[in-house]
Scaffold this active site. Structure first.
Site, PDB file in Angstrom:
ATOM      1  N   LYS A 267      -0.908  -3.042  -5.475  1.00 41.32           N
ATOM      2  CA  LYS A 267      -1.526  -3.070  -4.149  1.00 41.32           C
ATOM      3  C   LYS A 267      -2.591  -1.986  -4.039  1.00 41.32           C
ATOM      4  O   LYS A 267      -2.326  -0.812  -4.311  1.00 41.32           O
ATOM      5  CB  LYS A 267      -0.478  -2.867  -3.060  1.00 41.32           C
ATOM      6  CG  LYS A 267       0.440  -4.047  -2.863  1.00 41.32           C
ATOM      7  CD  LYS A 267       1.485  -3.779  -1.796  1.00 41.32           C
ATOM      8  CE  LYS A 267       0.965  -4.067  -0.413  1.00 41.32           C
ATOM      9  NZ  LYS A 267       2.055  -3.994   0.604  1.00 41.32           N
ATOM     10  N   ILE A 268      -3.780  -2.397  -3.624  1.00 39.06           N
ATOM     11  CA  ILE A 268      -4.901  -1.477  -3.441  1.00 39.06           C
ATOM     12  C   ILE A 268      -5.456  -1.679  -2.037  1.00 39.06           C
ATOM     13  O   ILE A 268      -5.794  -2.807  -1.660  1.00 39.06           O
ATOM     14  CB  ILE A 268      -6.009  -1.733  -4.482  1.00 39.06           C
ATOM     15  CG1 ILE A 268      -5.462  -1.498  -5.897  1.00 39.06           C
ATOM     16  CG2 ILE A 268      -7.234  -0.863  -4.213  1.00 39.06           C
ATOM     17  CD1 ILE A 268      -6.456  -1.817  -7.011  1.00 39.06           C
TER      18      ILE A 268
END
Length: 373
Positions: free
Chosen positions: A142-143
């Site tokens: 997740k970014i």
């Protein structure tokens, strides 16, 4: 075991149900496996808030923390070890789903340290470290969709790493995210990566949008403002789906699809209602659409299973009405640009605060374990 009728109805529309929760008992016992078998759960998302809550509740992590303290691990290293272990376990439980869906589902997401959200190079480095440590094809990194996060998304995808883009609130930023995704795939192709192995979702937040808009509408107080309450989140998400259909209908995308690429699916996040006056399945029922993911907190999943009434695809073709809603919000005096900017800032602050809480909890447990040696 038999799947729940209501969760099956949502799956039949083309929505993948992912659970927005992860903790050690869930993966060491049968809870996650049972949710897969009875409530159509085909993925898991985690974030700093979820990990902080998991660590502070109960004694499930005590033994591991004691081992980490005995081996002289620092706080950051201990947090990394604890969180990745939970993700590895969840990945292994969901591996049959991953195999059965050809990699579309069976996914487990873990977020980079939120303190990196404004640091492009730091985000890329940590994304690679997480991917290599977890070493499972069904993991997703997740970014956050900050301005600095966009090039990190492309660079991470270019390495063949699957990415869950998080904290998207605005339509402009969502288009930037989709462009970053396409750029990443183009770079991956240049790097000789197999595009068919790369998956991505774009997490578009819903209930937080309503919370902020409704607060401002209450402050305005007019009848026209009151009429618009609790409509912004769904309208905003529906317009995001329209943008998704547009971008993934372009020649640029088709060239990548011809080389084996898969679309970046919209993921509806923050789908637990914040206003008790609203239906507790509102953001599930009203955002049902093909080729989407809905990541639900346990309470929302239970509500869906108990009394959710799925009415088919509620998004396709709703775009004129959604745009009219967003226009009306501007007309009564609520600035869309101001709201989404504030939500991104607050979202990052909340994740950073949760991360600090997580670090504090681990630090305290390491100290206690050290004192007991």
């Amino acid at each position: 075991m038999t799947q729940n009728t209501n969760t099956q109805a949502l799956s039949d529309v083309g929505v993948s149900i992912w659970l927005d929760d992860l903790n050690r008992p869930m993966v060491t016992g049968d809870e996650l496996k049972t949710l897969v078998e009875t409530k159509n759960v085909v993925g898991v998302t985690s974030n700093p808030t979820i990990f902080a809550s998991a660590l502070s509740n109960g004694s499930a992590y005590n033994e591991q923390v004691a081992e980490l303290a005995a081996s002289g691990k620092g706080v950051d290293e201990a947090v990394f070890t604890i969180t990745t272990e939970d993700v590895i376990s969840a990945c292994d439980i969901l591996r049959p789903v991953y195999d059965a869906t050809n990699g579309e589902d069976g996914r487990v997401s873990i977020e980079v340290d939120p303190r990196m959200a404004r640091d492009t190079d730091g985000t890329i480095k940590m994304a690679k470290q997480l991917w290599e440590t977890i070493d499972r094809p069904n993991c997703m990194i997740k970014i956050p969709a900050t301005v600095e996060g966009l090039p990190a998304i492309s660079a991470t995808l270019a390495e063949g790493i699957s990415v869950n883009v998080t904290l998207i609130f605005s339509l402009d930023r969502y288009r930037g995210v989709m462009n970053a995704f396409l750029t990443g795939l183009e770079q991956a192709r240049e790097n000789g990566k197999d595009l068919s192995t790369i998956r991505s979702v774009a997490s578009f937040f819903v209930s937080r949008v309503d919370t902020e808009f409704d607060k401002r509408l209450d402050a305005i107080g007019s009848d026209a403002a009151k009429e618009l309450k609790s409509k912004a989140g769904i309208a905003n998400a529906r317009l995001a789906y329209q943008a998704f259909e547009e971008v993934f209908g372009t020649p640029r995308w088709q060239t990548l699809a011809d080389d084996g690429a898969h679309v970046q699916r919209p993921l509806w996040a923050s789908t637990g209602v914040k206003d008790p006056n609203l239906s507790d399945t509102l953001y599930v029922v009203e955002l049902a659409a093909p080729n989407t993911v809905n990541t639900m907190p346990p309470k929302t999943l239970d509500a869906l299973a108990d009394h959710g009434e799925i009415a088919g695809d509620r998004v396709s073709g709703s775009y004129d009405e959604a745009k009219a809603t967003m226009d009306a919000l501007e007309q009564v005096g609520v600035s869309y640009a101001d709201v989404v900017e504030q939500l991104e800032t607050e979202g990052l602050e909340k994740f950073e605060a949760s991360w600090e809480e997580l670090l504090g909890s681990v630090r305290s447990e390491l100290e206690k374990a050290g004192d007991n040696k």
